[in-house]
Design a protein around this motif. Structure first.
Motif, PDB file in Angstrom:
ATOM      1  N   GLY A  91      77.233  39.216  52.081  1.00  0.00           N
ATOM      2  CA  GLY A  91      76.080  39.936  51.578  1.00  0.00           C
ATOM      3  C   GLY A  91      75.999  41.342  52.146  1.00  0.00           C
ATOM      4  O   GLY A  91      76.193  41.546  53.339  1.00  0.00           O
ATOM      5  N   GLY A  92      75.744  42.316  51.275  1.00  0.00           N
ATOM      6  CA  GLY A  92      75.615  43.703  51.695  1.00  0.00           C
ATOM      7  C   GLY A  92      76.922  44.463  51.773  1.00  0.00           C
ATOM      8  O   GLY A  92      76.913  45.688  51.928  1.00  0.00           O
ATOM      9  N   VAL A  93      78.042  43.786  51.642  1.00  0.00           N
ATOM     10  CA  VAL A  93      79.348  44.434  51.737  1.00  0.00           C
ATOM     11  C   VAL A  93      79.788  44.885  50.348  1.00  0.00           C
ATOM     12  O   VAL A  93      79.725  44.120  49.378  1.00  0.00           O
ATOM     13  N   GLU A 122      78.949  48.401  44.237  1.00  0.00           N
ATOM     14  CA  GLU A 122      77.709  47.928  44.863  1.00  0.00           C
ATOM     15  C   GLU A 122      77.763  46.430  45.123  1.00  0.00           C
ATOM     16  O   GLU A 122      78.260  45.670  44.290  1.00  0.00           O
ATOM     17  N   PRO A 123      77.232  45.983  46.260  1.00  0.00           N
ATOM     18  CA  PRO A 123      77.172  44.545  46.528  1.00  0.00           C
ATOM     19  C   PRO A 123      76.328  43.824  45.480  1.00  0.00           C
ATOM     20  O   PRO A 123      75.340  44.369  44.984  1.00  0.00           O
ATOM     21  N   VAL A 124      76.720  42.604  45.145  1.00  0.00           N
ATOM     22  CA  VAL A 124      75.961  41.791  44.203  1.00  0.00           C
ATOM     23  C   VAL A 124      74.726  41.215  44.897  1.00  0.00           C
ATOM     24  O   VAL A 124      73.694  41.012  44.276  1.00  0.00           O
ATOM     25  N   SER A 125      74.840  40.976  46.199  1.00  0.00           N
ATOM     26  CA  SER A 125      73.719  40.448  46.988  1.00  0.00           C
ATOM     27  C   SER A 125      73.687  41.150  48.333  1.00  0.00           C
ATOM     28  O   SER A 125      74.729  41.461  48.898  1.00  0.00           O
ATOM     29  N   ASP A 126      72.504  41.382  48.829  1.00  0.00           N
ATOM     30  CA  ASP A 126      72.368  41.962  50.161  1.00  0.00           C
ATOM     31  C   ASP A 126      72.108  40.896  51.211  1.00  0.00           C
ATOM     32  O   ASP A 126      72.214  41.166  52.400  1.00  0.00           O
ATOM     33  N   GLU A 127      71.752  39.681  50.772  1.00  0.00           N
ATOM     34  CA  GLU A 127      71.364  38.632  51.703  1.00  0.00           C
ATOM     35  C   GLU A 127      72.426  37.565  51.946  1.00  0.00           C
ATOM     36  O   GLU A 127      72.571  37.084  53.059  1.00  0.00           O
ATOM     37  N   PHE A 128      73.122  37.154  50.884  1.00  0.00           N
ATOM     38  CA  PHE A 128      74.019  36.017  50.972  1.00  0.00           C
ATOM     39  C   PHE A 128      75.428  36.413  50.538  1.00  0.00           C
ATOM     40  O   PHE A 128      75.615  37.400  49.839  1.00  0.00           O
TER      41      PHE A 128
END
Length: 112
Positions: A24-26, A54-60
């Motif tokens: 997440g976030g990468v 852009e990352p698809v998710s910032d959390e997971f």
């Protein structure tokens, strides 16, 4: 896809033969784990395969759908699902693909 039940253990990431799984976030790239140099996007624009996306998710942890072949042509079953301790690597109902489509994606990404 990886559901929000993900515990961010990271077991899935090294198992992906296409490098379609990211923390997440990468940011991700088309080139990672593939032989691609450039990619023509759905809108017709062409991007360098090394250009960060852009990352698809910032959390997971997340799976880049456009790079995922569900391990077709590599393994008998999706390896992310096989190693996930909480069973959160599942088929994405918003992106159903046939085996032929997944194998064509593999051939495209790996220059076959």
């Amino acid at each position: 896809m990886i559901t929000d039940e993900c515990i961010n253990c990271g077991a899935c990431e090294p198992e992906c033969p296409n490098t379609a799984i990211y923390e997440g976030g990468v940011e991700w790239t088309w080139a990672g784990g593939t032989k691609l140099n450039e990619v023509t996007l759905e809108d017709g624009s062409v991007v360098s395969a090394t250009e960060k996306q852009e990352p698809v998710s910032d959390e997971f942890y997340y799976i880049v759908t456009a790079k995922c072949t569900e391990c077709n042509g590599f393994h008998e079953e999706p390896q992310c699902a096989a190693v996930c301790p909480v069973d959160c690597c599942v088929d994405d109902p918003d992106h159903p693909e046939t085996e032929d489509e997944l194998l064509a994606k593999k051939a495209f990404m790996h220059g076959e």
